[in-house]
Design an enzyme around this catalytic site. Sequence first.
Site, PDB file in Angstrom:
ATOM      1  N   LYS A 144       0.870  -1.173   0.000  1.00  0.00           N
ATOM      2  CA  LYS A 144       0.000   0.000   0.000  1.00  0.00           C
ATOM      3  C   LYS A 144       0.908   1.225   0.000  1.00  0.00           C
ATOM      4  O   LYS A 144       1.637   1.472   0.964  1.00  0.00           O
ATOM      5  CB  LYS A 144      -0.924   0.014   1.211  1.00  0.00           C
ATOM      6  N   GLY A 237     -10.446   8.325   6.494  1.00  0.00           N
ATOM      7  CA  GLY A 237     -11.510   9.253   6.841  1.00  0.00           C
ATOM      8  C   GLY A 237     -12.770   8.633   7.395  1.00  0.00           C
ATOM      9  O   GLY A 237     -13.667   9.351   7.854  1.00  0.00           O
ATOM     10  N   ASN A 258      -8.784   2.126   9.901  1.00  0.00           N
ATOM     11  CA  ASN A 258      -8.031   1.772  11.096  1.00  0.00           C
ATOM     12  C   ASN A 258      -8.537   2.543  12.315  1.00  0.00           C
ATOM     13  O   ASN A 258      -9.087   1.978  13.258  1.00  0.00           O
ATOM     14  CB  ASN A 258      -6.540   2.028  10.872  1.00  0.00           C
TER      15      ASN A 258
END
Length: 320
Positions: A144, A237, A258
């Site tokens: 990522k 977000g 997360n």
Amino acid sequence: MPERPAADESDALRFSSAARIPSNCRHVSTTLPTTDSYADDLPLKVGGHALKSRLIVGTGRYDTMPQMRDSLDASGSDCVTVAVRRERLYDRSGQNILDFLDLDRYTLLPNTAGCYTAADAIRAARLGREILRTLGNSGSDWVKLEVLGDSKTLLPDPVETVEACRQLAADGFQVLCYTSDCPVTARRLKAAGAASVMPAGSPIGSGQGLLNPNNLRIILEYLKEDDPDYPVIVDAGVGTASDVSQAFELGADGVLLNTAIAHARDPVRMARAMKHAAYAGRDAFLSGRIPKRLYAAASSPEEGVISTRPYGSQDSQPHS
């Protein structure tokens, strides 16, 4: 009295999720979901990986390792992301994070969080690849990618991100690119070789949800116009379960989160809520929402009803 204008069906359908459903997902059965995945939905495919759960969750910012372990389990995810630069293998009490991650169950997704240049991100990605190869985890071939522009907003640097993506893809990585909600940047990342583009719903850790759903719609349209199965994953977000559901209803293929779990008052319960929100949003998308209309549309049949006249008309007045 002038007639009401008919609803513009073409405009309504433009916002209908069914128009973007991949052809092999349009017809789904009414089978109820299993504990971990939908029996009638395809896995989320990113590069050479196929994930049963469409939620990808992070391992950072939890109060304790056991809390992290239990939250990951409750989320139903089979892919977790680990920050190569920031993640400490041992916490303050001497516990090793790897002792709380079932490497037979989870595919690890190394990320380059904390990098501010393409060179640093590439270095971190290669480090993560070597670590996961040592562990024998299948996540060693992907990354990522995060290349941040500044430490206050944690917004991505588009120029450095595109350059890092190009180099990592050439180096054999399957690159999942964190980016802003800019459709132009999203297109450039796909052209640079990204296995998945991951637009932010709002700034990292802000919990503001999806601030610009219209841009996300445009990104989905742009990236899927030639390949309906190209994976677009909303990243960053998310604040609560409804944000997850909204992302899937828009047509996102996955959601990565997360902080919304780790900093909830009850992380395990919130993780479970996120799992069910993913089920609901994905099912709603595959079902195809009804078009939005300016005027009401009766849900009861209009044919064969008992004839009535509005009260106050001549025939409805009581006889003397």
